[in-house]
Design an enzyme around this catalytic site. Structure first.
Site, PDB file in Angstrom:
ATOM      1  CD  GLU A  40     -26.628 -59.307  14.420  1.00 14.28           C
ATOM      2  OE1 GLU A  40     -26.198 -58.064  13.792  1.00 14.28           O
ATOM      3  OE2 GLU A  40     -26.040 -60.283  14.725  1.00 14.28           O
ATOM      4  NE  ARG A  44     -23.155 -64.381  19.534  1.00 11.96           N
ATOM      5  CZ  ARG A  44     -22.059 -63.349  19.118  1.00 11.96           C
ATOM      6  NH1 ARG A  44     -21.594 -62.799  19.838  1.00 11.96           N
ATOM      7  NH2 ARG A  44     -22.106 -62.729  17.991  1.00 11.96           N
ATOM      8  CE  LYS A 127     -21.124 -60.748  12.060  1.00  9.71           C
ATOM      9  NZ  LYS A 127     -22.204 -60.873  13.136  1.00  9.71           N
TER      10      LYS A 127
HETATM   11  C1  3PG Z   1     -20.860 -60.298  16.403  1.00 16.69           C
HETATM   12  O1  3PG Z   1     -21.382 -61.208  16.809  1.00 16.69           O
HETATM   13  O2  3PG Z   1     -21.172 -59.755  15.250  1.00 16.69           O
HETATM   14  C2  3PG Z   1     -19.652 -59.823  17.357  1.00 16.69           C
HETATM   15  O3  3PG Z   1     -19.559 -60.725  18.530  1.00 16.69           O
HETATM   16  C3  3PG Z   1     -19.950 -58.432  17.840  1.00 16.69           C
HETATM   17  O4  3PG Z   1     -18.480 -57.993  18.109  1.00 16.69           O
HETATM   18  P1  3PG Z   1     -18.124 -56.965  19.082  1.00 16.69           P
HETATM   19  O5  3PG Z   1     -18.512 -57.206  20.404  1.00 16.69           O
HETATM   20  O6  3PG Z   1     -16.786 -56.754  18.774  1.00 16.69           O
HETATM   21  O7  3PG Z   1     -19.027 -55.399  18.564  1.00 16.69           O
END
Ligand code: 3PG
Length: 210
Positions: A40, A44, A127
């Site tokens: 994924e 960003r 999600k």
């Molecule tokens: C996302 O965008 O799904 C999260 O920022 C991922 O979260 P994590 O860095 O806590 O795994």
């Protein structure tokens, strides 16, 4: 495999922010080598679209676009060859545009109201975000009672140390997270470490469910 089958198989989904599109090719190969052929790539960073396009050329890898929050990004993701879309929240216009492109969407939800909006759009795999601060595994269990048809991909604050809590919930299809692709490893070009982390995550998830 489509995105739903793939996430059911590996039970973990790496969430990636790429600063340099030159890393996308070797990163895709590193994930495939770790038997985690899914990525994924989040919108960003400036490098997202080019990175998705590069990874989409790897026939062994299923690449999706993450952090998609508007219809323009859906169009860019589709154009770049993304095979699925993930959003931190639910937007009816994003859902409609994904449907136009035939792209599976995993919208972010943390409440019953958001789940109802997703169901209205014909979406049953969501999600759960941000997982750790939205009540974690107990919250997913509680939400599953009124929504037995819904499958969850919790993301946010998940790591090898708490993966078991989430995968113990039947309604959880897979867990997303950034721990498999640390930005320091990416910056250093340490793709062997990423292969190792990916392989460990897949093995851990498999051991927890078997
Ligand atoms: C996302 O965008 O799904 C999260 O920022 C991922 O979260 P994590 O860095 O806590 O795994």
């Amino acid at each position: 495999m489509d995105a739903h089958e793939q996430i059911r198989t590996t039970q973990v989904v790496p969430v990636i922010a790429l600063d340099d599109a030159a890393h996308a090719g070797p990163l895709g190969e590193a994930l495939v080598a770790g038997r985690l052929p899914i990525a994924e790539v989040t919108f960003r960073t400036e490098a997202a679209v080019e990175s998705i396009a590069t990874m989409a050329r790897n026939p062994e890898l299923l690449v999706g676009a993450g952090t998609v929050v508007n219809v323009d990004q859906v169009d860019q993701a589709a154009e770049a060859g993304a095979r699925f879309v993930v959003s931190p929240g639910f937007s009816a216009s994003v859902a409609a545009r994904c449907a136009d492109h035939g792209l599976p969407l995993f919208p972010g939800v943390a409440t019953a109201t958001e789940i109802i909006a997703a169901l209205d759009a014909g979406i049953t795999t969501v999600k759960f975000f941000p997982a750790s601060t939205s009540g974690g595994a107990p919250a997913i269990k509680a939400l599953s009672a009124p929504f037995p048809q819904v499958r969850f991909v919790p993301t946010g604050g998940i790591s090898p140390s708490n993966l078991a809590d989430y995968l113990a919930v039947d309604a959880v299809t897979a867990c997303g997270g950034s721990w498999m692709v640390p930005s320091a490893a990416l910056r250093a070009g340490d793709f062997d470490q990423i292969t190792k982390l990916a392989a460990e995550a897949v093995a851990l998830a498999a051991s927890l469910r078997n």
